[in-house]
Design an enzyme around this catalytic site. Structure first.
Site, PDB file in Angstrom:
ATOM      1  N   GLU A   1       1.075   3.365 -18.190  1.00 50.90           N
ATOM      2  CA  GLU A   1       1.092   2.583 -16.949  1.00 50.90           C
ATOM      3  C   GLU A   1       2.492   2.006 -16.774  1.00 50.90           C
ATOM      4  O   GLU A   1       3.136   1.617 -17.742  1.00 50.90           O
ATOM      5  CB  GLU A   1       0.026   1.479 -17.087  1.00 50.90           C
ATOM      6  CG  GLU A   1       0.235   0.234 -16.264  1.00 50.90           C
ATOM      7  CD  GLU A   1       0.078   0.456 -14.769  1.00 50.90           C
ATOM      8  OE1 GLU A   1      -0.822   1.197 -14.359  1.00 50.90           O
ATOM      9  OE2 GLU A   1       0.895  -0.116 -14.015  1.00 50.90           O
TER      10      GLU A   1
ATOM     11  N   CYS B   1     -10.629  -4.670   8.808  1.00 50.22           N
ATOM     12  CA  CYS B   1     -11.686  -3.646   8.830  1.00 50.22           C
ATOM     13  C   CYS B   1     -11.456  -2.705  10.009  1.00 50.22           C
ATOM     14  O   CYS B   1     -10.919  -3.110  11.025  1.00 50.22           O
ATOM     15  CB  CYS B   1     -13.065  -4.281   9.018  1.00 50.22           C
ATOM     16  SG  CYS B   1     -13.650  -5.230   7.616  1.00 50.22           S
TER      17      CYS B   1
ATOM     18  N   ASP C   1      -5.237   8.466 -12.323  1.00 50.02           N
ATOM     19  CA  ASP C   1      -5.699   7.562 -11.245  1.00 50.02           C
ATOM     20  C   ASP C   1      -4.468   6.988 -10.551  1.00 50.02           C
ATOM     21  O   ASP C   1      -4.176   5.800 -10.662  1.00 50.02           O
ATOM     22  CB  ASP C   1      -6.575   6.453 -11.864  1.00 50.02           C
ATOM     23  CG  ASP C   1      -7.143   5.512 -10.809  1.00 50.02           C
ATOM     24  OD1 ASP C   1      -7.009   5.797  -9.602  1.00 50.02           O
ATOM     25  OD2 ASP C   1      -7.725   4.481 -11.201  1.00 50.02           O
TER      26      ASP C   1
ATOM     27  N   CYS D   1      -8.821  -8.561  14.240  1.00 49.45           N
ATOM     28  CA  CYS D   1      -8.323  -8.520  12.869  1.00 49.45           C
ATOM     29  C   CYS D   1      -8.084  -7.080  12.429  1.00 49.45           C
ATOM     30  O   CYS D   1      -8.825  -6.182  12.786  1.00 49.45           O
ATOM     31  CB  CYS D   1      -9.370  -9.178  11.974  1.00 49.45           C
ATOM     32  SG  CYS D   1      -9.061  -9.030  10.230  1.00 49.45           S
TER      33      CYS D   1
ATOM     34  N   GLN E   1      -9.370  -3.228  -9.696  1.00 47.94           N
ATOM     35  CA  GLN E   1     -10.147  -2.804  -8.523  1.00 47.94           C
ATOM     36  C   GLN E   1     -10.807  -4.003  -7.838  1.00 47.94           C
ATOM     37  O   GLN E   1     -11.274  -4.910  -8.525  1.00 47.94           O
ATOM     38  CB  GLN E   1     -11.220  -1.794  -8.937  1.00 47.94           C
ATOM     39  CG  GLN E   1     -10.659  -0.425  -9.316  1.00 47.94           C
ATOM     40  CD  GLN E   1     -10.244   0.420  -8.108  1.00 47.94           C
ATOM     41  OE1 GLN E   1     -10.305  -0.026  -6.951  1.00 47.94           O
ATOM     42  NE2 GLN E   1      -9.796   1.622  -8.381  1.00 47.94           N
TER      43      GLN E   1
ATOM     44  N   CYS F   1      -7.341   7.469  -4.482  1.00 52.85           N
ATOM     45  CA  CYS F   1      -7.666   6.609  -3.340  1.00 52.85           C
ATOM     46  C   CYS F   1      -7.115   7.223  -2.051  1.00 52.85           C
ATOM     47  O   CYS F   1      -7.097   6.572  -1.017  1.00 52.85           O
ATOM     48  CB  CYS F   1      -7.112   5.205  -3.549  1.00 52.85           C
ATOM     49  SG  CYS F   1      -5.361   5.187  -3.914  1.00 52.85           S
TER      50      CYS F   1
ATOM     51  N   CYS G   1     -14.518 -14.363   5.947  1.00 55.49           N
ATOM     52  CA  CYS G   1     -14.327 -12.919   6.009  1.00 55.49           C
ATOM     53  C   CYS G   1     -15.533 -12.233   5.395  1.00 55.49           C
ATOM     54  O   CYS G   1     -15.892 -12.484   4.250  1.00 55.49           O
ATOM     55  CB  CYS G   1     -13.056 -12.532   5.252  1.00 55.49           C
ATOM     56  SG  CYS G   1     -12.874 -10.758   5.043  1.00 55.49           S
TER      57      CYS G   1
ATOM     58  N   TYR H   1      -1.792   6.285 -15.459  1.00 57.51           N
ATOM     59  CA  TYR H   1      -1.902   5.236 -14.442  1.00 57.51           C
ATOM     60  C   TYR H   1      -3.064   4.306 -14.818  1.00 57.51           C
ATOM     61  O   TYR H   1      -3.968   4.065 -14.018  1.00 57.51           O
ATOM     62  CB  TYR H   1      -2.145   5.830 -13.047  1.00 57.51           C
ATOM     63  CG  TYR H   1      -1.184   6.908 -12.620  1.00 57.51           C
ATOM     64  CD1 TYR H   1      -0.019   6.585 -11.931  1.00 57.51           C
ATOM     65  CD2 TYR H   1      -1.441   8.260 -12.891  1.00 57.51           C
ATOM     66  CE1 TYR H   1       0.860   7.585 -11.518  1.00 57.51           C
ATOM     67  CE2 TYR H   1      -0.566   9.262 -12.485  1.00 57.51           C
ATOM     68  CZ  TYR H   1       0.580   8.911 -11.798  1.00 57.51           C
ATOM     69  OH  TYR H   1       1.432   9.901 -11.387  1.00 57.51           O
TER      70      TYR H   1
ATOM     71  N   CYS I   1     -18.877  -9.221  12.376  1.00 58.41           N
ATOM     72  CA  CYS I   1     -17.809 -10.194  12.168  1.00 58.41           C
ATOM     73  C   CYS I   1     -17.247 -10.674  13.508  1.00 58.41           C
ATOM     74  O   CYS I   1     -16.891  -9.865  14.357  1.00 58.41           O
ATOM     75  CB  CYS I   1     -16.695  -9.563  11.344  1.00 58.41           C
ATOM     76  SG  CYS I   1     -15.248 -10.604  11.232  1.00 58.41           S
TER      77      CYS I   1
HETATM   78  N1  SAH Z   1      -6.730   3.127 -13.506  1.00 56.01           N
HETATM   79  C1  SAH Z   1      -6.468   1.737 -13.182  1.00 56.01           C
HETATM   80  C2  SAH Z   1      -5.310   1.554 -12.203  1.00 56.01           C
HETATM   81  C3  SAH Z   1      -5.273   2.440 -10.998  1.00 56.01           C
HETATM   82  S1  SAH Z   1      -4.160   1.936  -9.728  1.00 56.01           S
HETATM   83  C4  SAH Z   1      -7.723   1.060 -12.670  1.00 56.01           C
HETATM   84  O1  SAH Z   1      -8.681   1.730 -12.292  1.00 56.01           O
HETATM   85  O2  SAH Z   1      -7.762  -0.169 -12.659  1.00 56.01           O
HETATM   86  C5  SAH Z   1      -2.722   2.869 -10.053  1.00 56.01           C
HETATM   87  C6  SAH Z   1      -1.872   2.290 -11.156  1.00 56.01           C
HETATM   88  O3  SAH Z   1      -0.746   3.151 -11.315  1.00 56.01           O
HETATM   89  C7  SAH Z   1      -1.314   0.904 -10.898  1.00 56.01           C
HETATM   90  O4  SAH Z   1      -1.637   0.068 -11.997  1.00 56.01           O
HETATM   91  C8  SAH Z   1       0.213   1.127 -10.820  1.00 56.01           C
HETATM   92  O5  SAH Z   1       0.957   0.057 -11.349  1.00 56.01           O
HETATM   93  C9  SAH Z   1       0.382   2.369 -11.649  1.00 56.01           C
HETATM   94  N2  SAH Z   1       1.553   3.230 -11.403  1.00 56.01           N
HETATM   95  C10 SAH Z   1       2.211   3.457 -10.249  1.00 56.01           C
HETATM   96  N3  SAH Z   1       3.163   4.390 -10.418  1.00 56.01           N
HETATM   97  C11 SAH Z   1       3.108   4.774 -11.718  1.00 56.01           C
HETATM   98  C12 SAH Z   1       3.828   5.740 -12.484  1.00 56.01           C
HETATM   99  N4  SAH Z   1       4.796   6.468 -11.965  1.00 56.01           N
HETATM  100  N5  SAH Z   1       3.495   5.884 -13.792  1.00 56.01           N
HETATM  101  C13 SAH Z   1       2.499   5.133 -14.345  1.00 56.01           C
HETATM  102  N6  SAH Z   1       1.799   4.227 -13.652  1.00 56.01           N
HETATM  103  C14 SAH Z   1       2.083   4.040 -12.356  1.00 56.01           C
END
Ligand code: SAH
Length: 475
Positions: free
Chosen positions: A357, A85, A405, A82, A307, A432, A183, A336, A76
């Site tokens: 969520e 990355c 998640d 930048c 994602q 993550c 990009c 989540y 790049c």
């Molecule tokens: N599993 C989903 C989202 C993962 S990202 C996927 O793979 O697409 C994490 C998510 O947690 C986000 O959508 C965010 O809004 C949510 N989040 C953050 N804090 C939270 C909480 N305390 N309780 C429930 N959800 C929450």
């Protein structure tokens, strides 16, 4: 107290690792730690110390004594400037190996887990407190690790000449905007959309927002594309409650951006680093765009998490489903859950899936998505996982599998306690952030779970980030 090395001193250092920002971690012969950008493990450098603290310092390379065989020319043209990355100078195979090692280091140091094939951490009597060995698989990489992002979120600002408008990533460690045309980790379509929106803003003489003074109008442009459907969403984020010349904006976007399905306006009038403000309004077209993952269709609205790397997302979700060990009968909780992506992957193989969520719009999307795909063995509720799931537990809900998640900060301790109280046979932890993952795994281990397998997935090639999916079983 004096430090081992002083500012402006030139020292020799061996690079022994990388931080998650992709900076080299150097050691001097005196055992002093230096963070040195643009270096790779295995390299030896001469470096000038820019800043020194008691335990560590920051330095910059003055001369390479030994260059890693894994160093490559970053493709790049704006990589050096930048901040998007961090690892383009590291060959892709090296990145994948490093990401796995980064996960292992967190699991052993923070999680006090024993990883198969790794030496036990025993420094200062801090022995691992796990008897079993965790298997950490190689990082799942991409065949072609470029042009993977389905979403761009670009800050808009003033260029060198005062009226000029620029948009791109922030420069490393600052808020200076590097104007971006092309990009290499972005889908070409997103580059094109951003380019068009900047052009329109210039033609309509929209003033870019100025972070310093809080004046100006256009703060960010966010664009998302459905990679399978080709549908485009454009979000304009402004400092003002109305968009001046809105009809012209809409007309020009529709004319110049093929397949645009949704134009959204979000108002952010606060002094903040957050991209989005509280008010979101669809100003033209649909509230959502659609995309498809592994045969499941998803409606995605502007404020919902989705994602950014669809190809790797499929690998990640398939692995999560495999780790859930479903036979078709299980009750599953997906904490989540966002727009219900993992929930619906699970629902194809489970008895019933309960998703929770915090973002209400995402839960609306999740419900819509369940219907759209005929996966009605699902229930979704909006609210914080650490409040909703304890409530479910009180009402007597049981679960065979719990999937979590969470965002980078990991799970709330209240949620982890509730998982231990519900006692599912399996927990699947998608993360993550290896540090908070390791912290939470320790808690689950102490509560009677065993971490069986871990698979890192390279969701963000050329950046320091790594996604991880983990399988735990009740002992
Ligand atoms: N599993 C989903 C989202 C993962 S990202 C996927 O793979 O697409 C994490 C998510 O947690 C986000 O959508 C965010 O809004 C949510 N989040 C953050 N804090 C939270 C909480 N305390 N309780 C429930 N959800 C929450």
């Amino acid at each position: 107290m004096s430090t081992l090395h002083e500012k402006n001193e030139t020292v020799q250092a061996d690079i022994i690792g990388l931080t998650h920002d992709g900076e080299g971690v150097g050691r001097t012969s005196a055992g002093y730690t230096l963070f040195i950008p643009n270096t790779l493990p295995g390299e030896q450098v001469e470096a000038k110390i820019l800043k020194s603290k008691k335990q560590y310092g920051y330095a910059k390379v003055t001369e390479f004594k030994n260059v890693s065989e894994q160093r490559v020319e970053p493709p790049c043209p704006i990589y050096k400037e930048c901040g998007g990355c961090q690892l383009q100078h590291f060959d892709y195979e090296g990145q994948l190996v490093w990401k796995r090692q980064h996960v292992i280091d967190s699991l052993t140091r923070i999680g006090k887990l024993q990883v198969a094939g790794e030496q036990q951490v025993s420094a200062e009597g801090d022995a691992t407190s796990t008897e079993h060995q965790v298997i950490v698989h190689p990082t799942v990489g991409m065949e072609n690790p470029w042009r993977y992002r389905n979403k761009a979120a670009v800050p808009i600002g003033r260029g060198e000449s005062s009226e000029e408008l620029v948009g791109g990533f922030y420069a490393k460690g600052s808020h200076r905007i590097v104007d971006m045309k092309d990009c290499m980790i972005q889908k070409e379509r997103n580059d094109e959309v951003i380019h068009q929106v900047k052009e329109i803003a210039r033609e309509l003489r929209v003033l870019p927002y100025d972070e310093e003074t809080g004046t100006g109008i256009l703060r960010h442009v966010v664009t998302r594309i459905g990679v399978v459907t080709g549908e485009v969403m454009v979000v304009l984020i402004t400092n003002t409650t109305r968009i001046a010349r809105q009809p012209e904006w809409i007309e020009m976007i529709r004319k110049r951006i093929p397949n645009v399905k949704s134009i959204v306006h979000n108002v952010n009038d606060k002094v903040t680093n957050a991209i989005f403000g509280e008010t979101t309004k669809v100003i033209w077209g649909s509230e959502v765009i659609y995309d498809e993952l592994d045969g499941i269709r998803f409606a995605i609205s502007a404020r919902s998490f989705y994602q950014v790397n669809p190809e790797q997302t499929i690998s990640l979700y398939r692995k999560a489903v495999e780790y859930a060990g479903l036979t078709g009968k299980e009750q599953v909780i997906d904490a989540y859950c966002g727009i219900g992506t993992i929930s619906l992957f699970l629902a194809r193989n489970a008895g019933h899936v309960y998703g929770v969520e915090i973002v209400p719009e995402a839960i609306e999307d999740a419900k819509r998505n369940a219907k759209l795909n005929g996966l009605e063995n699902t229930t979704f509720e909006a609210g914080p996982a650490e409040i909703v799931i304890p409530r479910w537990k009180k009402k007597g809900m049981k679960a065979d599998v719990i999937v979590v998640d969470p965002p980078r900060k990991g799970c709330d301790p209240e949620l982890l306690d509730t998982i231990l109280a519900i006692r599912p046979e399996r927990v699947v932890y998608v993360s993550c952030n290896p540090s908070t993952l390791a912290r939470d795994l320790r808690l689950l281990e102490d509560g009677g779970y065993r971490t069986v397998e871990v698979t890192p997935v390279d969701m963000f090639p050329h950046t320091g980030h790594v996604e991880v999916v983990t399988w735990l079983e009740r002992v």
